[in-house]
Design a protein around this motif. Sequence first.
Motif, short mmCIF file in Angstrom:
data_model
loop_
_atom_site.label_atom_id
_atom_site.label_comp_id
_atom_site.label_asym_id
_atom_site.label_seq_id
_atom_site.Cartn_x
_atom_site.Cartn_y
_atom_site.Cartn_z
N ALA A 10 0.87 -1.19 0.00
CA ALA A 10 0.00 0.00 0.00
C ALA A 10 0.90 1.23 0.00
O ALA A 10 1.95 1.24 0.64
N LYS A 11 0.50 2.24 -0.71
CA LYS A 11 1.31 3.47 -0.77
C LYS A 11 0.53 4.68 -0.27
O LYS A 11 1.08 5.77 -0.16
N ASN A 12 -0.75 4.50 0.03
CA ASN A 12 -1.62 5.62 0.42
C ASN A 12 -1.70 5.75 1.95
O ASN A 12 -2.76 5.62 2.54
N PHE A 13 -0.57 6.00 2.57
CA PHE A 13 -0.56 6.19 4.02
C PHE A 13 0.45 7.26 4.39
O PHE A 13 1.35 7.59 3.62
N GLU A 14 0.26 7.80 5.58
CA GLU A 14 1.16 8.81 6.11
C GLU A 14 1.61 8.36 7.49
O GLU A 14 0.82 7.82 8.27
N VAL A 15 2.86 8.59 7.82
CA VAL A 15 3.42 8.20 9.10
C VAL A 15 3.74 9.45 9.91
O VAL A 15 4.37 10.37 9.40
N ASN A 62 2.56 -6.46 3.50
CA ASN A 62 1.13 -6.29 3.26
C ASN A 62 0.39 -5.81 4.51
O ASN A 62 -0.84 -5.85 4.56
N TYR A 63 1.11 -5.37 5.52
CA TYR A 63 0.50 -4.98 6.79
C TYR A 63 -0.57 -3.91 6.59
O TYR A 63 -1.72 -4.09 6.99
N ILE A 64 -0.23 -2.81 5.98
CA ILE A 64 -1.18 -1.71 5.81
C ILE A 64 -2.26 -2.07 4.80
O ILE A 64 -3.44 -1.79 5.00
N SER A 65 -1.90 -2.75 3.72
CA SER A 65 -2.91 -3.13 2.72
C SER A 65 -3.94 -4.11 3.29
O SER A 65 -5.10 -4.08 2.89
N SER A 66 -3.53 -4.94 4.25
CA SER A 66 -4.49 -5.86 4.88
C SER A 66 -5.57 -5.09 5.62
O SER A 66 -6.75 -5.43 5.55
#
Length: 186
Positions: free
Chosen positions: A24-29, A90-94
């Motif tokens: 997943a690429k659509n995240f912000e930290v 796949n942590y965030i995409s899950s």
Amino acid sequence: VIIPFKNAEHYLPNICQDLSNQTAKNFEVFFVSDNSTDNSIRYLSQEFSFKHTLIESKGHGPGTARNTGMEKSNNEYILFIDADDEIKSNYISSFNDEIEDDDYDIIECMYHSIDQEGNIISGTNLESFIANDDRFFSFLDGGLPRLSWGKAYKREHLLKNNAKFPEAIHNGEDHIFLLKAYSEAQ
């Protein structure tokens, strides 16, 4: 994604690599420093393949740092990760897949705690994890892990239930936060 840290320069390269490898690429930290005095802030000042923001908290423990991250985030869901965690690609995409399927207040995942030799020393009990419908009471009696990480929380739900971490507590702050987070969760 909110990552509180204090003097974590030895762990940050690993978690940053894991975040860079996410499918997943659509995240912000939001990296939230709890008065770090090592080179953590300098390390996080560089560019990464994921969007990130570096924040300094008031320095009253990891709970305060997590609260600061929640205040700064405008995302629909919040995930907490610790600086010394390892996550699969796949942590965030899950979590994203589950969010797309339904409108949950909290989404939980399985986890394993692994020692330095690679041995699993604890983890989620799959049978009680799946079988227990009442997460709130299962949390109270120890049937569910009392950890804030490994879950995605709907930000709106946390705000509605005033689910915040207690400040100036350095151990066990997750328990108090989770009591509020699981209250009326769907």
